[in-house]
Motif scaffolding. Structure first.
Motif, short mmCIF file in Angstrom:
data_model
loop_
_atom_site.label_atom_id
_atom_site.label_comp_id
_atom_site.label_asym_id
_atom_site.label_seq_id
_atom_site.Cartn_x
_atom_site.Cartn_y
_atom_site.Cartn_z
N THR A 177 32.83 27.08 25.86
CA THR A 177 34.29 26.98 25.91
C THR A 177 34.84 27.82 27.06
O THR A 177 35.71 27.35 27.81
CB THR A 177 34.92 27.41 24.58
OG1 THR A 177 34.39 26.58 23.54
CG2 THR A 177 36.42 27.28 24.60
N SER A 178 34.33 29.03 27.21
CA SER A 178 34.78 29.89 28.31
C SER A 178 34.54 29.22 29.66
O SER A 178 35.40 29.23 30.54
CB SER A 178 34.05 31.23 28.28
OG SER A 178 34.36 31.92 27.10
N TYR A 179 33.37 28.63 29.81
CA TYR A 179 33.05 27.96 31.08
C TYR A 179 33.93 26.73 31.29
O TYR A 179 34.52 26.56 32.36
CB TYR A 179 31.57 27.56 31.13
CG TYR A 179 31.25 26.81 32.40
CD1 TYR A 179 31.02 27.50 33.59
CD2 TYR A 179 31.21 25.42 32.43
CE1 TYR A 179 30.76 26.81 34.76
CE2 TYR A 179 30.95 24.73 33.59
CZ TYR A 179 30.73 25.43 34.76
OH TYR A 179 30.48 24.75 35.93
N LEU A 180 34.01 25.87 30.29
CA LEU A 180 34.76 24.63 30.44
C LEU A 180 36.24 24.88 30.70
O LEU A 180 36.85 24.22 31.55
CB LEU A 180 34.59 23.75 29.19
CG LEU A 180 33.16 23.25 28.93
CD1 LEU A 180 33.09 22.53 27.59
CD2 LEU A 180 32.67 22.36 30.06
N LYS A 202 33.24 14.46 31.64
CA LYS A 202 32.01 14.74 32.39
C LYS A 202 30.96 15.44 31.54
O LYS A 202 29.83 15.63 31.98
CB LYS A 202 32.30 15.59 33.62
CG LYS A 202 33.09 14.86 34.68
CD LYS A 202 33.25 15.74 35.91
CE LYS A 202 33.95 14.96 37.00
NZ LYS A 202 34.08 15.77 38.21
N VAL A 203 31.34 15.83 30.33
CA VAL A 203 30.40 16.54 29.45
C VAL A 203 30.42 15.98 28.03
O VAL A 203 30.14 16.69 27.07
CB VAL A 203 30.72 18.06 29.44
CG1 VAL A 203 30.43 18.70 30.78
CG2 VAL A 203 32.15 18.34 28.99
N ASP A 204 30.70 14.69 27.90
CA ASP A 204 30.84 14.12 26.56
C ASP A 204 29.52 13.64 25.95
O ASP A 204 29.51 13.08 24.85
CB ASP A 204 31.90 13.02 26.54
CG ASP A 204 31.57 11.82 27.42
OD1 ASP A 204 30.52 11.85 28.10
OD2 ASP A 204 32.36 10.87 27.43
N VAL A 239 27.01 21.29 33.79
CA VAL A 239 27.21 22.68 33.38
C VAL A 239 25.96 23.46 33.80
O VAL A 239 24.84 22.99 33.61
CB VAL A 239 27.43 22.77 31.85
CG1 VAL A 239 27.49 24.19 31.39
CG2 VAL A 239 28.70 22.01 31.46
N PRO A 240 26.14 24.64 34.38
CA PRO A 240 24.98 25.42 34.82
C PRO A 240 24.02 25.72 33.66
O PRO A 240 24.45 25.91 32.52
CB PRO A 240 25.59 26.72 35.33
CG PRO A 240 27.01 26.40 35.62
CD PRO A 240 27.41 25.32 34.67
#
Length: 146
Positions: free
Chosen positions: A30-33, A42-44, A53-54
């Motif tokens: 959550t912090s990253y997104l 893009k992350v579903d 995501v790294p």
């Protein structure tokens, strides 16, 4: 004297470890997104998450997946041991060693992710679990007390 309920201490410790990793995973992701303003389309899916995501952000998710592999056998075994009144000092100590190994594995995975260190802790805790399973299975098949 044991009444068997002691096996639920490592049982619930394993569940709490899983909960802690789940919370950590959501905090990291959550912090990253939010921080990077990532388009959620893009992350579903897990594959898209891996692509966009790294890896260091996704590592807690991989650690969480591990906690739904061998620990499932651990949970079933703990219930079996309790229901058959087979809990003894050996099983209790082994259960705590398994939990400690899984905790160490998660810490290594999420903190610095050195594969050989992860492997040793994973293998060691797995070996403890399989010894527990084999001991219980021999007792179940032979009718012998453990």
């Amino acid at each position: 004297m044991m009444n068997g309920q002691e096996i639920f201490q490592p049982f619930f410790a394993m569940m709490l470890l899983t909960f802690a990793v789940w919370v950590y995973m959501y905090i990291r992701r959550t912090s990253y997104l939010v921080g990077e303003r990532v388009d959620l389309r893009k992350v579903d899916t897990p594959a898209k998450m891996d692509l966009n995501v790294p890896p260091d952000i996704n590592i807690p998710a991989y650690a969480l997946k591990n906690l739904f592999e061998l620990p499932v056998i651990f949970y079933a075994l703990c219930l079996y041991l309790y229901l058959t009144s087979a809990v003894d000092a050996f099983y209790l100590v082994a259960a705590w060693i398994f939990v400690a190994g899984r905790l160490l594995h998660v810490v290594i995975y999420c903190a610095y992710n050195k594969v050989m260190h992860r492997f040793v802790t994973y293998f060691s805790s797995a070996l403890v679990l399989w010894v527990m399973v084999l001991r219980a299975a021999v007792a179940a098949f032979t009718g012998a007390e453990t």
